[in-house]
Design a protein around this motif. Structure first.
Motif, mmCIF file in Angstrom:
data_model
loop_
_atom_site.group_PDB
_atom_site.id
_atom_site.type_symbol
_atom_site.label_atom_id
_atom_site.label_comp_id
_atom_site.label_asym_id
_atom_site.label_seq_id
_atom_site.Cartn_x
_atom_site.Cartn_y
_atom_site.Cartn_z
ATOM 1 N N ALA A 1 68.349 54.651 38.672
ATOM 2 C CA ALA A 1 68.419 54.520 40.135
ATOM 3 C C ALA A 1 69.849 54.317 40.630
ATOM 4 C CB ALA A 1 67.549 53.358 40.598
ATOM 5 N N ALA A 2 70.820 54.367 39.718
ATOM 6 C CA ALA A 2 72.206 54.053 40.089
ATOM 7 C C ALA A 2 72.753 54.952 41.192
ATOM 8 C CB ALA A 2 73.103 54.128 38.861
ATOM 9 N N ASN A 3 72.407 56.217 41.163
ATOM 10 C CA ASN A 3 72.934 57.159 42.160
ATOM 11 C C ASN A 3 71.919 57.502 43.239
ATOM 12 O OD1 ASN A 3 75.484 57.426 40.887
ATOM 13 N ND2 ASN A 3 74.515 58.739 39.350
ATOM 14 N N ARG A 4 70.841 56.770 43.255
ATOM 15 C CA ARG A 4 69.790 57.043 44.237
ATOM 16 C C ARG A 4 70.287 56.675 45.635
ATOM 17 N NH1 ARG A 4 63.445 56.132 43.622
ATOM 18 N NH2 ARG A 4 62.886 57.052 45.603
ATOM 19 N N VAL A 5 70.014 57.532 46.580
ATOM 20 C CA VAL A 5 70.406 57.293 47.969
ATOM 21 C C VAL A 5 69.155 56.880 48.729
ATOM 22 C CG1 VAL A 5 71.347 58.346 50.053
ATOM 23 C CG2 VAL A 5 72.243 59.002 47.816
ATOM 24 N N THR A 6 69.234 55.718 49.381
ATOM 25 C CA THR A 6 68.106 55.217 50.155
ATOM 26 C C THR A 6 68.586 54.835 51.549
ATOM 27 O OG1 THR A 6 68.434 52.953 49.378
ATOM 28 C CG2 THR A 6 66.900 54.318 48.120
ATOM 29 N N GLN B 1 68.835 65.993 32.242
ATOM 30 C CA GLN B 1 70.281 66.187 32.367
ATOM 31 C C GLN B 1 70.799 65.707 33.728
ATOM 32 O OE1 GLN B 1 71.452 70.340 32.151
ATOM 33 N NE2 GLN B 1 73.177 69.789 30.848
ATOM 34 N N PHE B 2 70.066 65.972 34.792
ATOM 35 C CA PHE B 2 70.508 65.610 36.135
ATOM 36 C C PHE B 2 70.220 64.152 36.504
ATOM 37 C CE2 PHE B 2 70.676 70.189 36.664
ATOM 38 C CZ PHE B 2 71.842 70.332 37.400
ATOM 39 N N THR B 3 69.143 63.599 35.965
ATOM 40 C CA THR B 3 68.747 62.242 36.358
ATOM 41 C C THR B 3 69.173 61.169 35.372
ATOM 42 O OG1 THR B 3 66.609 62.377 35.228
ATOM 43 C CG2 THR B 3 66.702 63.111 37.550
ATOM 44 N N GLY B 4 69.413 61.561 34.126
ATOM 45 C CA GLY B 4 69.706 60.579 33.087
ATOM 46 C C GLY B 4 68.459 59.945 32.504
#
Length: 157
Positions: free
Chosen positions: A94-99, A68-71
């Motif tokens: 990885a669309a909302n991944r912060v790096t 639910q949180f990661t898709g």
């Protein structure tokens, strides 16, 4: 940092480490996640802990919540091959991944797509274009073209 990536001194060592991370986790018997930065797909067993190292649960037991949180599809979290999922959907993971570095948003996808390409730190968003080019060589799934389109804003929005 994963497997001491911050300790790598040469570009070739860093490249080898990043390209190997997915395989390392896939072969792991168990992965302990402290919720700072987590590779959720490749290890078969992941145990989650909070910042005080109190056990929160396993990937298996938290699968629906994680999905639910990661898709990320729960079937993939349970061990199904990620290649059954369309390319665009896998990219969305990885669309909302912060790096720290822009390139790392792309490089974290290399194992999921089984792509091996040179790492060029400093290339910024071009890393994603290069990933798409590599994907075109090995995949007939054209949903990959749905990614990379940045939303433009207007005064009407």
């Amino acid at each position: 940092m994963i497997f001491g990536l911050h300790q790598r001194t040469s570009t070739s060592e860093l490249s080898e480490a990043i390209h190997s991370v997915y395989r390392y986790y896939k072969r792991a018997k168990i992965c302990f996640a402290h919720l700072a930065d987590v590779e959720l797909i490749s290890p078969s067993q992941v145990d989650f802990f909070n910042s005080n190292w109190q056990y929160l649960g396993s990937k298996h037991h938290l699968c629906n919540t994680i999905s639910q949180f990661t898709g990320i599809e729960s079937d993939v979290l349970r061990g199904c091959d990620p290649t059954i999922v369309p390319v665009a959907r896998r990219m969305s993971w990885a669309a909302n991944r912060v790096t720290t570095r822009v390139e790392d948003r792309t490089y974290c996808l290399l194992g999921i797509f089984d792509v091996n390409k040179p790492l060029l730190y400093g290339e910024g968003k071009k890393a994603f274009i290069r990933l798409q080019e590599e994907m075109m060589k090995i995949s007939h799934d054209h949903s990959l073209f749905a990614w990379g389109l940045e939303k433009t804003t207007t005064d009407d929005e």
